[in-house]
Enzyme design. Structure first.
Site, short mmCIF file in Angstrom:
data_model
loop_
_atom_site.label_atom_id
_atom_site.label_comp_id
_atom_site.label_asym_id
_atom_site.label_seq_id
_atom_site.Cartn_x
_atom_site.Cartn_y
_atom_site.Cartn_z
N CYS A 30 0.39 7.26 2.97
CA CYS A 30 0.66 6.73 2.81
C CYS A 30 0.66 7.03 0.94
O CYS A 30 0.17 8.42 0.26
CB CYS A 30 1.00 5.34 1.83
SG CYS A 30 2.06 4.49 1.12
N ASP A 88 -2.37 -3.27 -0.47
CA ASP A 88 -1.12 -3.74 -1.46
C ASP A 88 -1.46 -5.37 -1.24
O ASP A 88 -1.15 -5.72 -1.91
CB ASP A 88 0.39 -3.81 -0.32
CG ASP A 88 0.94 -2.30 -0.52
OD1 ASP A 88 1.63 -2.07 -1.74
OD2 ASP A 88 1.10 -1.86 0.53
#
Length: 305
Positions: A129, A198
């Site tokens: 990512c 996150d």
């Protein structure tokens, strides 16, 4: 007065603003703009506006504790002020946001500096990512004169890995771009895996882009060290009182826009990597074990609790 807040919320929801840090920064700037433009005539109305904005922005992404923690901090600091004057409260919010953003940037730089020491000369790094802190870490390793190669995934369905690949190439770092499903094929070549986060739970489990958990298992199987790079403020205090971190479900259209009708498509944005697969959490306090997250956050940011 909510125009900037609603506009920012829409951009976050539509992924026009991506990445936990960028989402938090955009939300803070929206709150700052709201405070600067408020027409509130008294303290009560001013805080009503702030809390309404907090609610709107916090609802944009379910899996973003940094966003929620940042907004909470700004409002806590304003509520601590004893003044009744809206003009002074407005200035309080503006200056608090400015300082928070400075502190956030300093924490990223310090975290990246710590993590760069784990990148060996001649090593192969695997990442998944896009994480601005991971990119910063690799940039610092490059500036230290180290020569290394990075393998990064495309990261379907939104292809955030392309952002990472472009940034690394621009930094002059040798980069190999692979499809997500090729992770196992390339893992034997890897010396270290470095990913962002996150959210971090009270148990030290890490929530990150879908696919991270599988990559962690592959790294464990191949006996490759797996590190998570993250600000401590991605810790979610709600998990300490029993709540589970919510996993955002994105629109199936992102996966297949012309899919056959009546077919079910699941599109979770994140997955959970258990702490047993994480060799270390690289943060502004150093490299810590994921299981120590509550103790470390409590020491550094007691207001989170």
């Amino acid at each position: 007065m909510m125009e900037s807040v609603k506009s920012t919320a829409e951009k976050i929801t539509k992924l026009q603003v991506q990445g936990a840090r960028n989402v938090a920064i955009a939300a803070l700037k929206a709150i700052q703009t709201l405070a600067e433009q408020t027409k509130a005539e008294d303290k009560k109305r001013f805080f009503t506006e702030l809390e309404e904005a907090q609610k709107i922005l916090s609802a944009t992404r379910e899996t973003e504790p940094l966003l929620r923690n940042a907004l909470r901090f700004i409002i806590i600091k304003a509520q601590d002020s004893k003044t009744e004057k809206v003009a002074e409260l407005r200035q309080q919010v503006t200056s608090t946001v400015d300082q928070f953003l400075i502190d956030l940037e300093e924490s990223r730089e310090h975290t990246a500096e710590i993590g760069s020491k784990r990148i060996g000369d001649g090593s192969v790094v695997f990442t998944h990512c896009h994480s601005s802190t991971v990119t910063c870490l690799l940039s610092k390793a490059k500036l230290e004169g180290k020569s290394f190669k990075v393998i990064c995934t495309e990261t379907r369905p939104a292809f955030q890995g392309r952002i990472t690949a472009r940034e690394l190439v621009d930094l002059g770092i040798e980069t190999t771009f692979i499809v997500d499903s090729a992770a196992r094929t390339f893992m034997d070549e890897v010396d270290i895996v470095v990913v962002g986060a996150d959210a971090i739970t009270s148990e030290g489990n890490v929530v990150n882009k879908i696919g991270t958990g599988g990559i962690a298992v592959l790294a464990h199987e191949a006996r490759k060290p797996f590190y998570v790079v993250s600000e401590l403020l991605k810790f979610d205090p709600r998990t300490l009182i029993g709540e589970c971190e919510k996993i955002e479900q994105r629109n199936p259209v992102e996966v297949w826009s012309e899919a056959p009708k009546k077919m079910d498509i699941q599109n979770p944005a994140f997955d959970v990597t258990p702490n047993r697969y994480i060799d270390g959490l690289i943060c502004e306090e150093g490299i810590i074990s994921p299981q120590s997250i509550v103790e470390v956050v409590r020491r550094r940011y007691p207001w989170v609790f």
